[in-house]
Design an enzyme around this catalytic site. Structure first.
Site, mmCIF file in Angstrom:
data_model
loop_
_atom_site.group_PDB
_atom_site.id
_atom_site.type_symbol
_atom_site.label_atom_id
_atom_site.label_comp_id
_atom_site.label_asym_id
_atom_site.label_seq_id
_atom_site.Cartn_x
_atom_site.Cartn_y
_atom_site.Cartn_z
ATOM 1 N N HIS A 181 -1.257 1.266 -4.513
ATOM 2 C CA HIS A 181 -1.763 2.675 -4.539
ATOM 3 C C HIS A 181 -0.855 3.588 -5.342
ATOM 4 O O HIS A 181 -0.865 4.862 -5.158
ATOM 5 C CB HIS A 181 -1.723 3.138 -3.167
ATOM 6 C CG HIS A 181 -2.598 2.745 -2.310
ATOM 7 N ND1 HIS A 181 -2.605 2.729 -0.875
ATOM 8 C CD2 HIS A 181 -3.927 2.019 -2.611
ATOM 9 C CE1 HIS A 181 -3.783 2.058 -0.323
ATOM 10 N NE2 HIS A 181 -4.459 1.618 -1.587
ATOM 11 N N SER A 200 -2.825 -0.758 9.084
ATOM 12 C CA SER A 200 -3.989 -0.440 10.139
ATOM 13 C C SER A 200 -5.284 -1.288 9.465
ATOM 14 O O SER A 200 -6.385 -1.466 10.129
ATOM 15 C CB SER A 200 -4.388 0.738 10.524
ATOM 16 O OG SER A 200 -4.668 1.759 9.387
ATOM 17 N N GLY A 229 2.395 -4.106 9.038
ATOM 18 C CA GLY A 229 2.264 -2.637 9.372
ATOM 19 C C GLY A 229 1.312 -1.705 8.594
ATOM 20 O O GLY A 229 1.387 -0.945 8.210
ATOM 21 N N CYS A 241 0.247 17.893 -23.460
ATOM 22 C CA CYS A 241 -1.132 18.123 -23.947
ATOM 23 C C CYS A 241 -1.455 19.418 -23.042
ATOM 24 O O CYS A 241 -2.984 19.973 -23.114
ATOM 25 C CB CYS A 241 -2.270 17.073 -23.833
ATOM 26 S SG CYS A 241 -2.574 16.727 -22.065
ATOM 27 N N GLN A 263 0.686 -1.218 0.109
ATOM 28 C CA GLN A 263 0.039 -0.104 -0.072
ATOM 29 C C GLN A 263 0.916 1.409 -0.063
ATOM 30 O O GLN A 263 0.308 2.368 -0.245
ATOM 31 C CB GLN A 263 -1.090 -0.037 1.259
ATOM 32 C CG GLN A 263 -1.873 -1.119 1.093
ATOM 33 C CD GLN A 263 -2.490 -1.228 2.592
ATOM 34 O OE1 GLN A 263 -2.136 -1.767 3.602
ATOM 35 N NE2 GLN A 263 -3.950 -0.459 2.561
#
Length: 296
Positions: A134, A235, A233, A196, A117
């Protein structure tokens, strides 16, 4: 599936038993076929704070949300001014004993896959091939043409556009954001996509943003192929990670969580270890043998 911008979580149930011993964890990992799901708590020993630990940044800081970034030019200016400084701190961070232990477990044949993550690139820096759930702060994406480019390239452009920028980072956050005075932010110039003129965004999943569906499906496949899921590690407050824990538990796979304090996934875990990650994982590698080699 859109990730809800859940910034906190409080258990309504009594805390489940946790241990500091590694016997059960060792038994699970020794059988091999483990998928790892890592979170911000694995990187705290590299100097990158987590969101929700004892000194987590959510106690002082509300992270950028996807809706604010795409709808507010002022919000984008604030994010890029602060991240322009914070990214340099993330880029200088070194992997810690926990990252090195995960690599040793992978090299030794105990861990088959790693899903992270984290957006700091520290697993990759020490040689682990991790799926970045992520995204990564090392990349930038244009919201218009979807072109991606290296963050270092944007850093050079932002330096050129802001030659007198003299902000000083006072506190780093897990997303590479830092605290800056409002008057410093107001003087910062952002830059558009070179292809762009579209809006540039770090190639990370903000709070409230969708994790790309192909990436989610890839992670489900890794969990399905695993014999057990080891959470390190995290939550598990947001559904983007918790769903894999629920999926593994529903399939009858052992779920082991190593974390400081409670997690939202505790009810799905067969083992809950409350120890600093570097210390616990280094001991685990030692228990499994020098070099962490299953064939030895």
């Amino acid at each position: 599936m859109r990730t809800r911008p859940t910034l906190s979580w409080t258990s309504a149930d009594a805390p489940l038993p946790r241990t500091s011993g590694l016997d059960e964890l060792t038994d699970v990992v020794a059988r091999g076929g483990v998928a790892v799901l890592s979170g911000a708590g694995l990187s705290t020993e590299s100097g990158i704070p987590d969101y929700r630990g004892e000194s987590g940044s959510l106690r002082r800081h509300t992270p950028m949300t996807y809706d604010e970034f795409v709808t507010s030019a002022e919000g984008r200016q604030r994010y890029w001014a602060r991240s322009h400084l914070g990214w340099r701190t993330i880029a200088r961070a070194d992997p810690n004993d926990g990252h090195r232990a995960v690599t040793a477990l992978s090299d030794g044949g105990y861990v088959d896959s790693v899903i992270t993550q984290n957006v700091d690139g520290l697993h990759q820096a020490v040689g682990t091939d991790a799926v970045e759930l992520h995204g990564s702060l090392d990349r930038v994406i244009c919201l218009g043409c979807r072109r991606t480019s290296p963050r270092a390239e944007l850093d050079r452009r932002l330096r050129a556009a802001n030659p007198g920028f003299a902000g000083a980072a006072t506190r780093i956050n897990p997303d590479g954001d830092v605290e800056l005075p409002a008057d410093v932010v107001r003087g910062f110039r952002t830059v558009p996509c070179e292809a762009c003129d579209g809006v540039l965004k770090p190639d990370v999943v903000f709070f409230g943003e969708n994790v790309p569906r192909p990436r989610v499906e890839q992670c489900y496949r890794l969990v399905d192929a695993a014999a057990a899921l080891l959470v390190l590690g995290s939550s598990l407050t947001v559904m983007s990670g918790l769903r894999f824990v629920r999926h593994a538990a529903a399939a009858g796979k052992p779920v082991v969580i190593v974390n400081r304090g409670e997690t939202r996934g505790d009810r799905y875990a067969s083992v809950r270890v409350d120890r600093p990650l570097g210390d616990a994982l280094t001991e685990l590698v030692g228990r499994l043998g020098r070099g962490c080699d299953r064939s030895a």
